[in-house]
Design a protein around this motif. Structure first.
Motif, PDB file in Angstrom:
ATOM      1  N   GLY A   1      10.105  -4.112  -1.696  1.00  0.00           N
ATOM      2  CA  GLY A   1       8.783  -4.410  -1.140  1.00  0.00           C
ATOM      3  C   GLY A   1       7.860  -3.211  -1.140  1.00  0.00           C
ATOM      4  N   HIS A   2       8.447  -2.022  -1.162  1.00  0.00           N
ATOM      5  CA  HIS A   2       7.625  -0.810  -1.119  1.00  0.00           C
ATOM      6  C   HIS A   2       7.603  -0.080  -2.461  1.00  0.00           C
ATOM      7  CE1 HIS A   2       6.739  -1.424   3.033  1.00  0.00           C
ATOM      8  NE2 HIS A   2       8.019  -1.633   3.253  1.00  0.00           N
ATOM      9  N   THR A   3       7.902  -0.795  -3.527  1.00  0.00           N
ATOM     10  CA  THR A   3       7.634  -0.219  -4.845  1.00  0.00           C
ATOM     11  C   THR A   3       6.139  -0.401  -5.112  1.00  0.00           C
ATOM     12  OG1 THR A   3       8.286  -2.327  -5.819  1.00  0.00           O
ATOM     13  CG2 THR A   3       9.925  -0.588  -5.820  1.00  0.00           C
TER      14      THR A   3
ATOM     15  N   LEU B   1      -3.821  -0.920   1.498  1.00  0.00           N
ATOM     16  CA  LEU B   1      -2.961  -0.075   2.319  1.00  0.00           C
ATOM     17  C   LEU B   1      -1.773  -0.903   2.818  1.00  0.00           C
ATOM     18  CD1 LEU B   1      -2.613   2.698   3.758  1.00  0.00           C
ATOM     19  CD2 LEU B   1      -3.872   1.707   5.686  1.00  0.00           C
ATOM     20  N   CYS B   2      -0.578  -0.324   2.688  1.00  0.00           N
ATOM     21  CA  CYS B   2       0.638  -1.002   3.142  1.00  0.00           C
ATOM     22  C   CYS B   2       1.048  -0.441   4.494  1.00  0.00           C
ATOM     23  CB  CYS B   2       1.738  -0.773   2.103  1.00  0.00           C
ATOM     24  SG  CYS B   2       3.322  -1.520   2.533  1.00  0.00           S
ATOM     25  N   GLY B   3       1.850  -1.195   5.232  1.00  0.00           N
ATOM     26  CA  GLY B   3       2.351  -0.732   6.527  1.00  0.00           C
ATOM     27  C   GLY B   3       3.106   0.585   6.431  1.00  0.00           C
ATOM     28  N   CYS B   4       3.653   0.902   5.264  1.00  0.00           N
ATOM     29  CA  CYS B   4       4.437   2.136   5.101  1.00  0.00           C
ATOM     30  C   CYS B   4       3.551   3.350   4.872  1.00  0.00           C
ATOM     31  CB  CYS B   4       5.413   1.987   3.936  1.00  0.00           C
ATOM     32  SG  CYS B   4       4.620   2.039   2.308  1.00  0.00           S
ATOM     33  N   GLY B   5       2.259   3.138   4.682  1.00  0.00           N
ATOM     34  CA  GLY B   5       1.349   4.268   4.472  1.00  0.00           C
ATOM     35  C   GLY B   5       0.921   4.456   3.021  1.00  0.00           C
TER      36      GLY B   5
ATOM     37  N   GLY C   1      -0.871  -0.198  -2.305  1.00  0.00           N
ATOM     38  CA  GLY C   1      -0.513  -1.057  -3.424  1.00  0.00           C
ATOM     39  C   GLY C   1       0.961  -1.344  -3.598  1.00  0.00           C
ATOM     40  N   CYS C   2       1.740  -1.306  -2.483  1.00  0.00           N
ATOM     41  CA  CYS C   2       3.139  -1.736  -2.561  1.00  0.00           C
ATOM     42  C   CYS C   2       3.182  -3.236  -2.883  1.00  0.00           C
ATOM     43  CB  CYS C   2       3.838  -1.533  -1.226  1.00  0.00           C
ATOM     44  SG  CYS C   2       4.041   0.176  -0.744  1.00  0.00           S
ATOM     45  N   LEU C   3       4.292  -3.673  -3.470  1.00  0.00           N
ATOM     46  CA  LEU C   3       4.486  -5.104  -3.733  1.00  0.00           C
ATOM     47  C   LEU C   3       4.205  -5.933  -2.473  1.00  0.00           C
ATOM     48  CD1 LEU C   3       5.432  -7.461  -5.477  1.00  0.00           C
ATOM     49  CD2 LEU C   3       7.801  -6.867  -4.888  1.00  0.00           C
TER      50      LEU C   3
HETATM   51 ZN   LIG Z   1       4.784  -0.059   1.427  1.00  0.00          ZN
END
Ligand SMILES: [Zn+2]
Length: 324
Positions: free
Chosen positions: A164-166, A174-178, A181-183
């Motif tokens: 999910g974070h590739t 922006l993704c929750g991981c910072g 454009g993560c999947l």
């Molecule tokens: Zn992510």
């Protein structure tokens, strides 16, 4: 002596526990609110209560229960049996395995829930016939697990398969991981909901607004799917776009893992007919001919029991490997 195995699916709102026989058939089950707001000791007491319930209901002796498998949201340290923290559960560095073992006297194994689900699909679900598979859950986020030569591929410190974070597009949302454009930021239920609210706010979908009683903030992936099924063009396009990005992610998975099977589960798959064709078409463009030739993409079979069956597979893993 008879042998039984316990599985416990720990969620932010509910605990699901089952007692299984040596074939993985659930004999008794119990469900209880997690009561996460009441703190760590109460959560653990609730977990123990469900375990005692299923053992008692089955009329089984505690000594006959070989192992307890727990599937939990992470991050966690599976080797040390510690839950590091979780956004839905109020704990930090809880030595869960140690506490369960001392309370119950039953050997306990902890895995993150996506890894447990992958094991569940491998032994009891769609992956029964293969030795190599990747499981992807598409729900609020996108998580995964890979089984390679029948064994879970966990990485050195249990962080493998964060598919999910590739990053699919560094200029993406922006993704929750910072990262950007993560999947997950394109194809999760959360991402679909965000796109749907944006479309409604821009006046592109009267149907979604109508389904949400004109409250834009209430529009989520479920409403977007309802609108799409009622023919709403903007909603259909949102799912197709999510499918396109999911297809890029799947193409990468095909190229990296070269497994016989990719299994897709999670709540968003309930609307798979809105995006899966697009995802598979894009996957075929991204994937290289060699790994593409061998891979089958299929839907998870365990449905709402996947967390529980995953936890049972965690408990039974050694036995299942030996039986092969
Ligand atoms: Zn992510």
């Amino acid at each position: 002596m008879k042998e039984y195995y316990l599985g416990l699916d720990l969620g932010g709102t509910k605990i699901l526990t089952g007692l299984a026989d040596t074939q993985g058939n659930i004999i008794t089950r119990s469900r209880k609110e997690t009561e996460a707001n009441l703190g760590e000791d109460k959560i653990i007491a609730n977990m123990i209560e469900t375990i005692e319930t299923v053992i008692e209901k089955a009329g089984v002796k505690k000594e006959e229960v070989k192992t307890l498998g727990i599937g939990s949201p992470g991050p966690l340290d599976a080797q040390k049996g510690i839950i590091i923290e979780n956004s839905n559960l109020p704990w930090k560095n809880v030595a869960l395995v140690e506490r369960m073992e001392s309370a119950l006297g039953i050997k306990t194994i902890l895995k993150n829930d996506a890894n447990a689900a992958a094991l569940g699909e491998k032994w009891f679900g769609a992956g029964r016939t293969v030795d190599n598979m990747v499981y992807l859950t598409i729900s609020t986020g996108i998580g995964g697990g890979a089984v390679i030569n029948k064994e879970l591929f966990t990485g050195i410190n249990d962080n493998a398969c964060e598919i999910g974070h590739t990053v699919i597009d560094p200029d993406g949302p922006l993704c929750g991981c910072g990262n950007h454009g993560c999947l997950e930021s394109f194809a999760s239920g959360t991402a679909i909901g965000r796109e749907a609210r944006e479309a409604a706010a821009a006046g592109k979908s009267k149907k979604m607004l109508e389904l949400a009683d004109n409250i834009v903030e209430d529009i989520d992936a479920v409403i977007c799917a309802q609108a799409a099924y009622q023919g709403d063009q903007a909603a259909r396009e949102i799912f197709e776009k999510a499918g396109y990005y999911l297809g890029i992610g799947l193409g990468n998975v095909v190229n990296i893992f070269n497994t016989e099977m990719i299994i897709l589960g999670g709540g968003v798959m309930k609307a798979s007919d809105l995006f899966l064709d697009q995802a598979l078409a894009t996957m075929k463009e991204i994937a290289l001919p060699g790994p593409l030739e061998i891979v089958t993409v299929t839907e998870a079979e365990l449905g709402s029991d996947i967390g529980l069956m995953g936890a049972i597979a965690v408990a039974m893993e050694d036995k299942l490997m030996k039986n092969e």
